[in-house]
Design a protein around this motif. Structure first.
Motif, short mmCIF file in Angstrom:
data_model
loop_
_atom_site.label_atom_id
_atom_site.label_comp_id
_atom_site.label_asym_id
_atom_site.label_seq_id
_atom_site.Cartn_x
_atom_site.Cartn_y
_atom_site.Cartn_z
N HIS A 65 56.36 38.01 -19.33
CA HIS A 65 55.00 38.17 -19.84
C HIS A 65 54.58 37.03 -20.76
O HIS A 65 53.41 36.91 -21.07
CB HIS A 65 54.87 39.52 -20.55
N ARG A 66 55.52 36.21 -21.21
CA ARG A 66 55.17 35.07 -22.06
C ARG A 66 54.89 33.82 -21.24
O ARG A 66 53.89 33.16 -21.42
CB ARG A 66 56.27 34.78 -23.08
N CYS A 67 55.81 33.47 -20.34
CA CYS A 67 55.59 32.24 -19.56
C CYS A 67 54.86 32.52 -18.25
O CYS A 67 54.59 31.58 -17.51
CB CYS A 67 56.88 31.46 -19.36
N LYS A 68 54.54 33.78 -18.00
CA LYS A 68 53.73 34.17 -16.84
C LYS A 68 54.35 33.72 -15.53
O LYS A 68 53.67 33.25 -14.63
CB LYS A 68 52.30 33.63 -16.95
N THR A 69 55.68 33.86 -15.41
CA THR A 69 56.36 33.54 -14.17
C THR A 69 57.04 34.78 -13.64
O THR A 69 57.39 35.68 -14.40
CB THR A 69 57.42 32.44 -14.36
N GLY A 70 57.22 34.82 -12.35
CA GLY A 70 57.87 35.96 -11.75
C GLY A 70 58.23 35.67 -10.31
O GLY A 70 57.89 34.62 -9.77
N GLY A 71 58.94 36.61 -9.71
CA GLY A 71 59.32 36.45 -8.31
C GLY A 71 60.58 37.22 -8.02
O GLY A 71 60.93 38.17 -8.71
N ASN A 72 61.28 36.77 -6.98
CA ASN A 72 62.52 37.42 -6.58
C ASN A 72 63.72 36.65 -7.11
O ASN A 72 63.57 35.72 -7.90
CB ASN A 72 62.57 37.58 -5.05
N GLN A 73 64.90 37.02 -6.66
CA GLN A 73 66.11 36.39 -7.18
C GLN A 73 66.21 34.91 -6.83
O GLN A 73 66.73 34.13 -7.62
CB GLN A 73 67.37 37.15 -6.73
N LEU A 74 65.69 34.51 -5.68
CA LEU A 74 65.72 33.08 -5.33
C LEU A 74 64.78 32.28 -6.23
O LEU A 74 65.10 31.17 -6.65
CB LEU A 74 65.35 32.87 -3.86
N ILE A 80 69.56 40.56 -7.21
CA ILE A 80 69.12 39.96 -8.48
C ILE A 80 70.13 40.24 -9.59
O ILE A 80 70.27 39.45 -10.52
CB ILE A 80 67.70 40.41 -8.85
N ARG A 81 70.87 41.33 -9.49
CA ARG A 81 71.92 41.61 -10.49
C ARG A 81 72.95 40.48 -10.53
O ARG A 81 73.46 40.14 -11.59
CB ARG A 81 72.65 42.92 -10.16
N ARG A 82 73.25 39.91 -9.37
CA ARG A 82 74.22 38.80 -9.32
C ARG A 82 73.68 37.57 -10.05
O ARG A 82 74.41 36.90 -10.77
CB ARG A 82 74.57 38.46 -7.86
N ILE A 83 72.40 37.30 -9.87
CA ILE A 83 71.78 36.17 -10.57
C ILE A 83 71.83 36.41 -12.08
O ILE A 83 72.15 35.51 -12.85
CB ILE A 83 70.33 35.95 -10.10
N LEU A 84 71.53 37.63 -12.49
CA LEU A 84 71.58 37.96 -13.92
C LEU A 84 72.98 37.80 -14.48
O LEU A 84 73.16 37.36 -15.62
CB LEU A 84 71.05 39.38 -14.15
N GLU A 85 73.99 38.14 -13.68
CA GLU A 85 75.38 37.92 -14.10
C GLU A 85 75.68 36.43 -14.24
O GLU A 85 76.33 36.00 -15.20
CB GLU A 85 76.35 38.52 -13.08
N LEU A 86 75.21 35.64 -13.28
CA LEU A 86 75.47 34.20 -13.31
C LEU A 86 74.86 33.52 -14.54
O LEU A 86 75.42 32.56 -15.05
CB LEU A 86 74.92 33.53 -12.04
#
Length: 92
Positions: free
Chosen positions: A65-74, A15-21
């Protein structure tokens, strides 16, 4: 169409790679827990001092916590690209 090994992709693209992208800049870091403004732009940033987007980089999960979405890096990459999970996996 060839099958996609999502588990292998999650292992190989942290997920760090996604955050970098997406050029995510956390406003706070407490160990593996990073917080900041939601990059999904589904809601306006109402308060810069109250970051709603939370990422656990060790576990590879996020939640807003605002848009109520979550999950993994994909899931995050699919949400950023506004596409299906398979298309996001192929893009990565």
């Amino acid at each position: 169409m060839p099958s996609t090994n999502y588990a292998a992709l999650r292992r190989n693209v942290p997920i760090r790679r996604i955050l970098e992208l997406i050029d995510f800049q956390p406003s706070s870091r407490r160990g593996d827990q990073w917080r900041g403004q939601c990059p999904l732009a589904q809601h306006p940033a109402t308060n810069q001092r109250d970051p709603a987007f939370s990422v656990n980089v060790q576990r590879g999960i996020y939640y807003c916590h605002r848009c109520k979405t979550g999950g993994n890096q994909l899931d995050l990459w699919a949400a950023i690209l506004q596409c299906e999970i398979h298309d996001a996996a192929v893009d990565l």
